[in-house]
Design a protein around this motif. Structure first.
Motif, PDB file in Angstrom:
ATOM      1  N   GLN A 181       0.835  -1.197   0.000  1.00 26.66           N
ATOM      2  CA  GLN A 181       0.000   0.000   0.000  1.00 26.66           C
ATOM      3  C   GLN A 181       0.873   1.251   0.000  1.00 26.66           C
ATOM      4  OE1 GLN A 181      -2.745  -0.045   3.295  1.00 26.66           O
ATOM      5  NE2 GLN A 181      -3.239  -2.208   3.027  1.00 26.66           N
ATOM      6  N   GLY A 182       0.295   2.369  -0.444  1.00 25.91           N
ATOM      7  CA  GLY A 182       0.906   3.679  -0.312  1.00 25.91           C
ATOM      8  C   GLY A 182       2.310   3.794  -0.866  1.00 25.91           C
ATOM      9  N   ASP A 183       3.193   4.375  -0.056  1.00 27.13           N
ATOM     10  CA  ASP A 183       4.567   4.635  -0.494  1.00 27.13           C
ATOM     11  C   ASP A 183       5.304   3.347  -0.824  1.00 27.13           C
ATOM     12  OD1 ASP A 183       4.147   7.311  -0.129  1.00 27.13           O
ATOM     13  OD2 ASP A 183       5.108   7.404   1.849  1.00 27.13           O
ATOM     14  N   GLU A 184       4.987   2.273  -0.112  1.00 29.31           N
ATOM     15  CA  GLU A 184       5.667   1.012  -0.372  1.00 29.31           C
ATOM     16  C   GLU A 184       5.284   0.461  -1.742  1.00 29.31           C
ATOM     17  OE1 GLU A 184       7.124  -2.611   2.332  1.00 29.31           O
ATOM     18  OE2 GLU A 184       5.000  -2.152   2.497  1.00 29.31           O
ATOM     19  N   LEU A 185       4.016   0.600  -2.113  1.00 28.03           N
ATOM     20  CA  LEU A 185       3.583   0.184  -3.444  1.00 28.03           C
ATOM     21  C   LEU A 185       4.290   1.016  -4.502  1.00 28.03           C
ATOM     22  CD1 LEU A 185       1.809  -1.412  -5.382  1.00 28.03           C
ATOM     23  CD2 LEU A 185      -0.042   0.209  -4.923  1.00 28.03           C
ATOM     24  N   THR A 186       4.413   2.333  -4.263  1.00 27.64           N
ATOM     25  CA  THR A 186       5.124   3.198  -5.200  1.00 27.64           C
ATOM     26  C   THR A 186       6.587   2.774  -5.340  1.00 27.64           C
ATOM     27  OG1 THR A 186       3.694   5.077  -4.645  1.00 27.64           O
ATOM     28  CG2 THR A 186       5.803   5.585  -5.688  1.00 27.64           C
ATOM     29  N   PHE A 187       7.210   2.408  -4.215  1.00 25.54           N
ATOM     30  CA  PHE A 187       8.599   1.967  -4.237  1.00 25.54           C
ATOM     31  C   PHE A 187       8.764   0.719  -5.096  1.00 25.54           C
ATOM     32  CE2 PHE A 187      11.713  -0.982  -2.331  1.00 25.54           C
ATOM     33  CZ  PHE A 187      12.878  -0.270  -2.553  1.00 25.54           C
ATOM     34  N   VAL A 188       7.855  -0.250  -4.917  1.00 25.35           N
ATOM     35  CA  VAL A 188       7.927  -1.491  -5.688  1.00 25.35           C
ATOM     36  C   VAL A 188       7.663  -1.216  -7.165  1.00 25.35           C
ATOM     37  CG1 VAL A 188       6.870  -3.757  -6.031  1.00 25.35           C
ATOM     38  CG2 VAL A 188       7.323  -2.933  -3.714  1.00 25.35           C
ATOM     39  N   LEU A 189       6.704  -0.334  -7.464  1.00 22.24           N
ATOM     40  CA  LEU A 189       6.433   0.014  -8.861  1.00 22.24           C
ATOM     41  C   LEU A 189       7.652   0.678  -9.499  1.00 22.24           C
ATOM     42  CD1 LEU A 189       2.773   1.372  -8.662  1.00 22.24           C
ATOM     43  CD2 LEU A 189       3.548  -0.809  -9.581  1.00 22.24           C
ATOM     44  N   THR A 190       8.334   1.514  -8.742  1.00 19.87           N
ATOM     45  CA  THR A 190       9.548   2.161  -9.260  1.00 19.87           C
ATOM     46  C   THR A 190      10.590   1.119  -9.627  1.00 19.87           C
ATOM     47  OG1 THR A 190       9.152   4.125  -7.896  1.00 19.87           O
ATOM     48  CG2 THR A 190      11.380   3.813  -8.730  1.00 19.87           C
ATOM     49  N   ARG A 191      10.727   0.092  -8.792  1.00 16.74           N
ATOM     50  CA  ARG A 191      11.665  -0.989  -9.102  1.00 16.74           C
ATOM     51  C   ARG A 191      11.287  -1.697 -10.399  1.00 16.74           C
ATOM     52  NH1 ARG A 191      14.577  -3.482  -4.854  1.00 16.74           N
ATOM     53  NH2 ARG A 191      15.021  -5.079  -6.405  1.00 16.74           N
ATOM     54  N   HIS A 192      10.006  -1.955 -10.574  1.00 19.66           N
ATOM     55  CA  HIS A 192       9.551  -2.631 -11.794  1.00 19.66           C
ATOM     56  C   HIS A 192       9.780  -1.750 -13.029  1.00 19.66           C
ATOM     57  CE1 HIS A 192       7.844  -6.362 -10.361  1.00 19.66           C
ATOM     58  NE2 HIS A 192       7.205  -5.744  -9.393  1.00 19.66           N
ATOM     59  N   TRP A 193       9.537  -0.460 -12.898  1.00 20.62           N
ATOM     60  CA  TRP A 193       9.792   0.462 -14.011  1.00 20.62           C
ATOM     61  C   TRP A 193      11.272   0.395 -14.411  1.00 20.62           C
ATOM     62  CZ3 TRP A 193       4.754   1.723 -13.058  1.00 20.62           C
ATOM     63  CH2 TRP A 193       4.068   2.487 -14.001  1.00 20.62           C
ATOM     64  N   ARG A 194      12.133   0.410 -13.397  1.00 17.46           N
ATOM     65  CA  ARG A 194      13.576   0.398 -13.665  1.00 17.46           C
ATOM     66  C   ARG A 194      14.003  -0.910 -14.315  1.00 17.46           C
ATOM     67  NH1 ARG A 194      15.703   2.848  -7.861  1.00 17.46           N
ATOM     68  NH2 ARG A 194      15.120   5.039  -8.255  1.00 17.46           N
ATOM     69  N   GLN A 195      13.411  -2.024 -13.917  1.00 17.69           N
ATOM     70  CA  GLN A 195      13.762  -3.308 -14.517  1.00 17.69           C
ATOM     71  C   GLN A 195      13.433  -3.342 -16.011  1.00 17.69           C
ATOM     72  OE1 GLN A 195      11.728  -6.178 -12.087  1.00 17.69           O
ATOM     73  NE2 GLN A 195      13.178  -5.999 -10.385  1.00 17.69           N
ATOM     74  N   LEU A 196      12.510  -2.491 -16.422  1.00 14.46           N
ATOM     75  CA  LEU A 196      12.172  -2.383 -17.841  1.00 14.46           C
ATOM     76  C   LEU A 196      12.980  -1.290 -18.534  1.00 14.46           C
ATOM     77  CD1 LEU A 196       8.272  -2.740 -17.660  1.00 14.46           C
ATOM     78  CD2 LEU A 196       9.944  -4.475 -18.373  1.00 14.46           C
ATOM     79  N   GLY A 197      13.933  -0.707 -17.795  1.00 16.81           N
ATOM     80  CA  GLY A 197      14.772   0.340 -18.368  1.00 16.81           C
ATOM     81  C   GLY A 197      14.082   1.678 -18.472  1.00 16.81           C
ATOM     82  N   LEU A 198      13.049   1.896 -17.650  1.00 19.53           N
ATOM     83  CA  LEU A 198      12.272   3.133 -17.701  1.00 19.53           C
ATOM     84  C   LEU A 198      12.377   3.860 -16.369  1.00 19.53           C
ATOM     85  CD1 LEU A 198       9.034   1.666 -19.343  1.00 19.53           C
ATOM     86  CD2 LEU A 198      10.972   2.745 -20.503  1.00 19.53           C
ATOM     87  N   ALA A 199      12.038   5.148 -16.395  1.00 18.90           N
ATOM     88  CA  ALA A 199      12.044   5.958 -15.182  1.00 18.90           C
ATOM     89  C   ALA A 199      10.616   6.345 -14.838  1.00 18.90           C
ATOM     90  CB  ALA A 199      12.897   7.211 -15.377  1.00 18.90           C
ATOM     91  N   LEU A 200      10.228   6.129 -13.590  1.00 19.00           N
ATOM     92  CA  LEU A 200       8.884   6.456 -13.141  1.00 19.00           C
ATOM     93  C   LEU A 200       8.856   7.873 -12.597  1.00 19.00           C
ATOM     94  CD1 LEU A 200       5.955   5.689 -12.426  1.00 19.00           C
ATOM     95  CD2 LEU A 200       6.823   4.747 -10.270  1.00 19.00           C
ATOM     96  N   ASP A 201       7.965   8.699 -13.116  1.00 20.46           N
ATOM     97  CA  ASP A 201       7.817  10.083 -12.681  1.00 20.46           C
ATOM     98  C   ASP A 201       6.384  10.280 -12.209  1.00 20.46           C
ATOM     99  OD1 ASP A 201       7.759  12.778 -12.211  1.00 20.46           O
ATOM    100  OD2 ASP A 201       8.343  13.383 -14.237  1.00 20.46           O
ATOM    101  N   GLU A 202       6.210  10.379 -10.883  1.00 24.38           N
ATOM    102  CA  GLU A 202       4.859  10.520 -10.343  1.00 24.38           C
ATOM    103  C   GLU A 202       4.199  11.829 -10.772  1.00 24.38           C
ATOM    104  OE1 GLU A 202       4.202   9.122  -6.192  1.00 24.38           O
ATOM    105  OE2 GLU A 202       6.395   9.010  -6.152  1.00 24.38           O
ATOM    106  N   ALA A 203       5.010  12.806 -11.160  1.00 20.66           N
ATOM    107  CA  ALA A 203       4.460  14.089 -11.599  1.00 20.66           C
ATOM    108  C   ALA A 203       3.975  14.040 -13.044  1.00 20.66           C
ATOM    109  CB  ALA A 203       5.506  15.191 -11.439  1.00 20.66           C
ATOM    110  N   ASP A 204       4.335  13.000 -13.753  1.00 20.57           N
ATOM    111  CA  ASP A 204       3.891  12.831 -15.140  1.00 20.57           C
ATOM    112  C   ASP A 204       2.503  12.185 -15.130  1.00 20.57           C
ATOM    113  OD1 ASP A 204       3.586  11.103 -17.678  1.00 20.57           O
ATOM    114  OD2 ASP A 204       5.258  12.426 -18.197  1.00 20.57           O
ATOM    115  N   PHE A 205       1.554  12.808 -15.819  1.00 22.02           N
ATOM    116  CA  PHE A 205       0.178  12.320 -15.783  1.00 22.02           C
ATOM    117  C   PHE A 205       0.073  10.892 -16.321  1.00 22.02           C
ATOM    118  CE2 PHE A 205      -3.945  11.657 -17.855  1.00 22.02           C
ATOM    119  CZ  PHE A 205      -4.789  11.825 -16.776  1.00 22.02           C
ATOM    120  N   THR A 206       0.809  10.594 -17.399  1.00 20.44           N
ATOM    121  CA  THR A 206       0.748   9.250 -17.992  1.00 20.44           C
ATOM    122  C   THR A 206       1.220   8.200 -17.001  1.00 20.44           C
ATOM    123  OG1 THR A 206       1.109  10.143 -20.214  1.00 20.44           O
ATOM    124  CG2 THR A 206       1.559   7.811 -19.888  1.00 20.44           C
TER     125      THR A 206
END
Length: 272
Positions: free
Chosen positions: A192-217
């Motif tokens: 939940q919450g920040d921890e879910l965001t942390f895990v999602l960030t890891r998954h984004w990075r594993q795909l070679g992408l950067a997660l930007d919470e300020a980006d609407f997409t």
């Protein structure tokens, strides 16, 4: 969780740390503990990690002549003093009894080898140094199996943790002799919450992408993933496998809401 999902999938989440603290307390105070939570949230993964079972299991199952390299495994088992056991579906009582006894005995040999590796002379027989037995898929336990685990607890002084789905605590309450010995319970919850965001960030990075919470997409994609998975660790992993496949097939470099929905359509997820 399959072996493929375990490899490289472990993230030390808050729930895993809470499980480790729970297991330490059960082991220290020699109680019976209950761990319950929805399927896929990471209970088994945390328990195997705590027991260092990916390291210990091959040696304890394929028992045979020892190799010099096995000293590292001895050290790992001695560090946890823990045995992890999963009963098969409709597990016969004899299979469970003999399987647990074999693992405890072999783990004890490994721990003893590590603790006395420099001793020139061994003293007489000692009590088994294993301290904690973790039993996964506790719903599969028969009445005889539950009584046997209570007997192990009473006779050996080993702590026991039973892992199962929500409601396992109510089922075990029908066995008052065992339930009266339960000292700790741990409810394993989804991300939940920040921890879910942390895990999602890891998954984004594993795909070679950067997660930007300020980006609407990105924010929209995150919201869709949270809604679809409900913070379920296993579903997150499987969903991102499909997201990576879809990005590669279509030559995309951004995870959009459409990509998430396309990935979801390939999975059997059930009600969310």
């Amino acid at each position: 969780m399959t072996d493929g999902e375990r490899e490289g999938a472990f993230i030390a989440t808050k729930e895993h740390r809470r499980f480790s603290e729970f297991a330490d307390a059960v082991r220290k105070h020699r109680y019976i503990g209950l761990c319950f939570g929805p399927a896929g949230v990471g209970k088994t993964l945390s328990a195997r990690r705590y027991a260092k079972w990916d390291v210990a299991e091959p040696l304890l199952i394929e028992w045979g002549p020892r190799q010099p390299s096995d000293a590292k495994v001895y050290a790992a088992i001695a560090g946890t003093r823990t045995v992890f056991y999963t009963p098969t579906v409709c597990c016969p009582f004899r299979e469970l009894r003999d399987g647990i006894a074999k693992l405890i005995s072999r783990a004890g040999v490994c721990i003893d080898e590590h603790l006395h590796r420099d001793d020139l002379v061994r003293t007489g027989a000692q009590a088994n140094p294993a301290e904690l037995l973790i039993v996964d898929e506790a719903e599969r336990l028969s009445t005889a199996a539950v009584e046997h685990l209570r007997d192990i607890f009473d006779r050996t002084g080993m702590a026991v943790i039973l892992i199962g789905m929500p409601g396992i605590e109510k089922r075990l309450s029908r066995y008052p002799q065992l339930y009266s010995r339960v000292g700790f319970a741990h409810h394993y919850r989804p991300l939940q919450g920040d921890e879910l965001t942390f895990v999602l960030t890891r998954h984004w990075r594993q795909l070679g992408l950067a997660l930007d919470e300020a980006d609407f997409t990105d924010a929209q994609a995150m919201a869709s993933i949270a809604r679809i998975t409900g913070g379920n660790f296993r579903l997150l992993h499987r969903l991102f496998v499909q997201i990576g496949r879809i990005l590669k097939i279509n030559g995309l470099s951004v995870i959009t809401d459409d990509v998430v929905e396309a990935a979801r359509s390939t999975l059997v997820i059930g009600a969310t």
